[in-house]
Design a protein around this motif. Structure first.
Motif, short mmCIF file in Angstrom:
data_model
loop_
_atom_site.label_atom_id
_atom_site.label_comp_id
_atom_site.label_asym_id
_atom_site.label_seq_id
_atom_site.Cartn_x
_atom_site.Cartn_y
_atom_site.Cartn_z
N ASP A 123 -44.59 -37.56 -71.38
CA ASP A 123 -43.88 -38.83 -71.59
C ASP A 123 -44.84 -39.89 -72.12
OD1 ASP A 123 -41.55 -37.68 -70.67
OD2 ASP A 123 -41.71 -38.50 -68.65
N ALA A 124 -46.04 -39.95 -71.56
CA ALA A 124 -47.02 -40.95 -72.01
C ALA A 124 -47.41 -40.71 -73.46
CB ALA A 124 -48.26 -40.91 -71.11
N VAL A 125 -47.60 -39.45 -73.83
CA VAL A 125 -47.98 -39.12 -75.20
C VAL A 125 -46.83 -39.47 -76.15
CG1 VAL A 125 -48.54 -37.23 -76.78
CG2 VAL A 125 -49.65 -37.37 -74.54
N GLN A 126 -45.60 -39.21 -75.74
CA GLN A 126 -44.47 -39.55 -76.59
C GLN A 126 -44.35 -41.06 -76.78
OE1 GLN A 126 -42.78 -37.59 -78.42
NE2 GLN A 126 -41.37 -39.13 -79.23
N ASP A 127 -44.59 -41.83 -75.72
CA ASP A 127 -44.57 -43.30 -75.83
C ASP A 127 -45.67 -43.76 -76.79
OD1 ASP A 127 -42.48 -43.44 -74.09
OD2 ASP A 127 -43.65 -44.13 -72.36
N ALA A 130 -59.35 -43.30 -81.71
CA ALA A 130 -59.76 -44.26 -80.70
C ALA A 130 -58.59 -45.16 -80.30
CB ALA A 130 -60.93 -45.10 -81.21
N TRP A 131 -57.81 -45.56 -81.30
CA TRP A 131 -56.65 -46.42 -81.03
C TRP A 131 -55.67 -45.70 -80.11
CZ3 TRP A 131 -51.37 -46.54 -81.64
CH2 TRP A 131 -50.73 -47.78 -81.66
N VAL A 140 -52.95 -44.45 -74.86
CA VAL A 140 -52.58 -43.47 -73.84
C VAL A 140 -53.21 -43.83 -72.50
CG1 VAL A 140 -52.88 -41.06 -73.10
CG2 VAL A 140 -52.08 -41.58 -75.40
N THR A 141 -54.47 -44.21 -72.52
CA THR A 141 -55.15 -44.58 -71.27
C THR A 141 -54.43 -45.72 -70.57
OG1 THR A 141 -57.30 -43.87 -72.13
CG2 THR A 141 -57.32 -45.38 -70.26
N GLY A 164 -54.33 -33.84 -73.05
CA GLY A 164 -55.39 -33.53 -72.10
C GLY A 164 -55.87 -34.76 -71.36
N LEU A 165 -55.97 -35.87 -72.07
CA LEU A 165 -56.37 -37.14 -71.45
C LEU A 165 -55.32 -37.60 -70.45
CD1 LEU A 165 -57.95 -39.79 -71.17
CD2 LEU A 165 -56.90 -40.56 -73.31
#
Length: 294
Positions: free
Chosen positions: A31-35, A53-54, A59-60, A17-18
């Motif tokens: 892709d970002a979540v998988q990384d 938090a980490w 992800v951000t 969601g973020l």
């Protein structure tokens, strides 16, 4: 015993969601979540005091890196660019119980977020959609708290005050969209026009892959003529259905088992003020996969 993979899966929906709110692309968000998972699994667990938090910080920052290249690609995009739609009836983007939560994932909001710099967008999303405090945001982005407050104020000025941007009455919207769909299905111009604001805009995103209006179509008469003409010329045998897209009732168009487009509606004062139609097949891939699992 909880494995690293199991622990990560507990955080995946929130992370997706973020990332989606940051990027406006479901596929890039995946892709970002998988990384992030790869980094999480290769990091010494004892060094991670607060996994949620980490991971949000990772992800951000992965999204911030992607936004620069994504914007470069959008500058040469064929026709109008729109975010990828996502079905939200299955909870993919988390709970959408309030008007503010629904607004945060609307295509209209995601388009507005394109006005922001990547860092402004990160601050805005973390603050509004996830309720982070300025101190937490400052730690995630490695900025000062004062800078984060300034970035948030600037972002709000560019996209509008929270809760005042769009009309968000689910039942009213649903009935309006159902009237629009019925009129579009029958080619009923009179009823169709009643659902549209005088200054309504229709934006289509074909990405050069399929036929779509290269520029937004503005005004009730022009939009109505466009829709009726398109139905008569291209949409023989096409079925329309109501679906929950990005937190609100939208429309899907089908030809047999082929999903042709998804339309999200921006509504004010009981009429449609903007319709955003995603026709680019590549941008419909995530929705297709969601529907296949349903």
């Amino acid at each position: 015993m909880t494995t690293t993979a199991d622990e990560f899966e507990n955080h995946r929906p929130r992370l997706f969601g973020l990332a989606y709110r940051m990027l406006g692309s479901a596929q890039e968000a995946e892709d970002a979540v998988q990384d992030a998972y790869l980094r999480f699994s290769s990091t010494e667990r004892a060094s991670i005091t607060h996994p949620g938090a980490w991971l949000a910080k990772v992800v951000t920052n992965l999204c911030l890196s992607r936004l620069t290249s994504a914007r470069a690609r959008r500058e040469v995009y064929v026709g109008e660019w729109l975010p990828e739609p996502v079905l939200t009836s299955d909870g993919t983007l988390g709970p959408l119980e309030s008007a503010e939560q629904r607004e945060s994932v609307s295509l209209a909001m995601l388009v507005l977020l394109e006005r922001l710099t990547p860092t402004e967008r990160a601050v805005f999303v973390l603050r509004e959609a996830f309720g982070y405090g300025h101190r937490e945001i400052a730690e995630a982005l490695e900025l000062t708290e004062a800078n984060c407050r300034q970035l948030y104020r600037r972002a709000v000025r560019r996209v509008g005050e929270p809760g005042s941007r769009f009309e968000a009455e689910p039942e009213r919207r649903r009935k309006l969209v159902e009237s629009f769909i019925a009129a579009a299905r029958e080619g009923d111009v009179t009823t169709l026009e009643k659902t549209l604001a005088a200054d309504v805009t229709w934006t289509g995103d074909g990405g050069g892959k399929v036929s779509a209006a290269r520029r937004p179509i503005e005004g009730r008469d022009r939009v109505s003529r466009f829709l009726v003409g398109t139905r008569q010329t291209f949409l023989a045998g096409v079925e329309f259905s109501a679906v929950e897209i990005n937190g609100a009732t939208g429309m899907a168009a089908w030809s047999g088992d082929t999903l042709l487009s998804v339309v999200a509606f921006e509504v004010r004062e009981g009429v449609i003020v903007h319709a955003r139609a995603v026709l680019n097949p590549e941008k419909l891939d995530f929705v297709r996969r969601q529907l296949a699992r349903a």
